[in-house]
Design a protein around this motif. Sequence first.
Motif, PDB file in Angstrom:
ATOM      1  N   SER A 127     -15.486   2.321  -6.025  1.00 54.83           N
ATOM      2  CA  SER A 127     -14.123   2.432  -5.172  1.00 54.83           C
ATOM      3  C   SER A 127     -14.371   3.071  -3.703  1.00 54.83           C
ATOM      4  CB  SER A 127     -12.997   3.330  -5.770  1.00 54.83           C
ATOM      5  OG  SER A 127     -11.699   3.201  -4.898  1.00 54.83           O
ATOM      6  N   LEU A 128     -15.259   4.111  -3.764  1.00 57.35           N
ATOM      7  CA  LEU A 128     -15.576   4.965  -2.586  1.00 57.35           C
ATOM      8  C   LEU A 128     -16.368   3.985  -1.883  1.00 57.35           C
ATOM      9  CD1 LEU A 128     -16.011   7.578  -0.878  1.00 57.35           C
ATOM     10  CD2 LEU A 128     -17.395   8.312  -2.298  1.00 57.35           C
ATOM     11  N   SER A 129     -17.403   3.289  -2.310  1.00 59.91           N
ATOM     12  CA  SER A 129     -18.403   2.490  -1.514  1.00 59.91           C
ATOM     13  C   SER A 129     -17.634   1.390  -0.975  1.00 59.91           C
ATOM     14  CB  SER A 129     -19.538   1.776  -2.591  1.00 59.91           C
ATOM     15  OG  SER A 129     -20.269   2.695  -3.200  1.00 59.91           O
ATOM     16  N   ILE A 130     -16.818   0.652  -1.681  1.00 61.43           N
ATOM     17  CA  ILE A 130     -15.948  -0.157  -1.056  1.00 61.43           C
ATOM     18  C   ILE A 130     -14.991   0.211   0.143  1.00 61.43           C
ATOM     19  CG2 ILE A 130     -14.047  -2.098  -1.593  1.00 61.43           C
ATOM     20  CD1 ILE A 130     -16.569  -2.854  -2.670  1.00 61.43           C
ATOM     21  N   ALA A 131     -14.578   1.029  -0.185  1.00 62.92           N
ATOM     22  CA  ALA A 131     -13.744   2.045   1.042  1.00 62.92           C
ATOM     23  C   ALA A 131     -14.681   2.191   2.433  1.00 62.92           C
ATOM     24  CB  ALA A 131     -13.059   3.328   0.815  1.00 62.92           C
ATOM     25  N   THR A 172     -16.575   0.160   8.129  1.00 58.57           N
ATOM     26  CA  THR A 172     -17.413  -0.279   9.045  1.00 58.57           C
ATOM     27  C   THR A 172     -17.174  -2.010   9.386  1.00 58.57           C
ATOM     28  OG1 THR A 172     -19.209  -0.510   7.397  1.00 58.57           O
ATOM     29  CG2 THR A 172     -19.116   1.454   8.785  1.00 58.57           C
ATOM     30  N   ASP A 173     -16.442  -2.240   8.540  1.00 53.75           N
ATOM     31  CA  ASP A 173     -16.143  -4.062   8.810  1.00 53.75           C
ATOM     32  C   ASP A 173     -15.628  -4.412   9.934  1.00 53.75           C
ATOM     33  OD1 ASP A 173     -15.676  -6.676   8.258  1.00 53.75           O
ATOM     34  OD2 ASP A 173     -15.462  -6.379   6.213  1.00 53.75           O
ATOM     35  N   LEU A 201     -12.431 -13.637  -2.896  1.00 54.54           N
ATOM     36  CA  LEU A 201     -12.067 -13.569  -1.832  1.00 54.54           C
ATOM     37  C   LEU A 201     -12.544 -13.240  -0.663  1.00 54.54           C
ATOM     38  CD1 LEU A 201      -8.119 -12.877  -2.571  1.00 54.54           C
ATOM     39  CD2 LEU A 201      -8.979 -15.357  -1.762  1.00 54.54           C
ATOM     40  N   LEU A 202     -13.221 -11.912  -0.763  1.00 54.45           N
ATOM     41  CA  LEU A 202     -13.916 -11.282   0.206  1.00 54.45           C
ATOM     42  C   LEU A 202     -15.362 -11.676   0.392  1.00 54.45           C
ATOM     43  CD1 LEU A 202     -12.900  -7.407  -0.761  1.00 54.45           C
ATOM     44  CD2 LEU A 202     -12.724  -8.553   1.251  1.00 54.45           C
ATOM     45  N   SER A 203     -15.933 -12.568  -0.659  1.00 57.15           N
ATOM     46  CA  SER A 203     -17.168 -13.241  -0.410  1.00 57.15           C
ATOM     47  C   SER A 203     -17.145 -14.415   0.043  1.00 57.15           C
ATOM     48  CB  SER A 203     -17.938 -12.948  -1.661  1.00 57.15           C
ATOM     49  OG  SER A 203     -17.307 -13.909  -2.853  1.00 57.15           O
ATOM     50  N   LYS A 204     -15.989 -15.354  -0.147  1.00 57.11           N
ATOM     51  CA  LYS A 204     -15.928 -16.540   0.488  1.00 57.11           C
ATOM     52  C   LYS A 204     -15.052 -17.111   1.613  1.00 57.11           C
ATOM     53  CE  LYS A 204     -18.037 -17.905  -3.354  1.00 57.11           C
ATOM     54  NZ  LYS A 204     -19.544 -18.796  -3.225  1.00 57.11           N
ATOM     55  N   THR A 263      -9.835  -5.795   0.910  1.00 56.00           N
ATOM     56  CA  THR A 263     -10.746  -4.465   0.622  1.00 56.00           C
ATOM     57  C   THR A 263      -9.826  -3.239   0.435  1.00 56.00           C
ATOM     58  OG1 THR A 263     -11.957  -5.213   2.551  1.00 56.00           O
ATOM     59  CG2 THR A 263     -12.407  -3.036   1.873  1.00 56.00           C
ATOM     60  N   LEU A 264      -8.826  -2.950   0.834  1.00 57.07           N
ATOM     61  CA  LEU A 264      -8.090  -1.865   0.171  1.00 57.07           C
ATOM     62  C   LEU A 264      -7.733  -2.005  -1.210  1.00 57.07           C
ATOM     63  CD1 LEU A 264      -6.593   0.840   0.932  1.00 57.07           C
ATOM     64  CD2 LEU A 264      -4.808  -0.299   1.773  1.00 57.07           C
TER      65      LEU A 264
END
Length: 233
Positions: free
Chosen positions: A88-92, A97-98, A58-61, A72-73
């Motif tokens: 998990s930290l990198s995604i957060a 910044t998104d 979902l996030l990529s498309k 994302t959460l």
Amino acid sequence: NRLCTSLKEEDSSLADSPPSFYSCFSSTWIYSKILTLGVSVYERERRYADAIRTLKILLSKVASGRRRGYWTLRLSIDLEHMGRPNESLSIAEGGVTDPWIRAGSKIALQKRALRLGKPPRRWKVPSYADSLKRNIKEVNIEGRPLNCEIGAKNVFYGYDGDRCGVEQLALQYYADEGGGWQGTHSEGGIWMTIFGLLMWDVIFSEVCDVFHSKFQPLLILKQTTSTSQERTL
């Protein structure tokens, strides 16, 4: 696969991309909603690997301003469930910044990044740390309930001895013990009225494809603006 195919078909069938606020009428939006519901089912059954795979798709498309923060959460949370705190930290941190992610989800992601990003994972304290550590005053209002039925509207004895709802109970508290304030319960109606009056020319400006109906401009429904409306603003 259907989501990816849908994206390709829409890209090839349209010479110009439709406005972002038109996305709710596309097949991609429908498929993404179905997959979002599927994620909640996976999580309920603790099938976190399947949930993570779906969320990454979902996030990529799909570039969705409304759901991107939620996806994302949930991805960050599910990765932590899988014992992958660094990812998990990198995604957060990426979600913070998104630009597509809205304030509510962004604050939740900031809190996760702050909790997961303690030494030795991260030594530098984020710039938003102080704003999240502010002590916000909490007020507890006690009332005598008249009913405790699930699904029924709560009724209390008010400070004046009459029956009232929870909103009226809060207003009575602030009018008395809470400092002598006078208020009204309007569910944001006052602010929406002021907004409508001040922004009338922008909301009802002659811009193509911004009305869901003659009474509901997409500016209000989707919390977004078209390029022409942005120029007017």
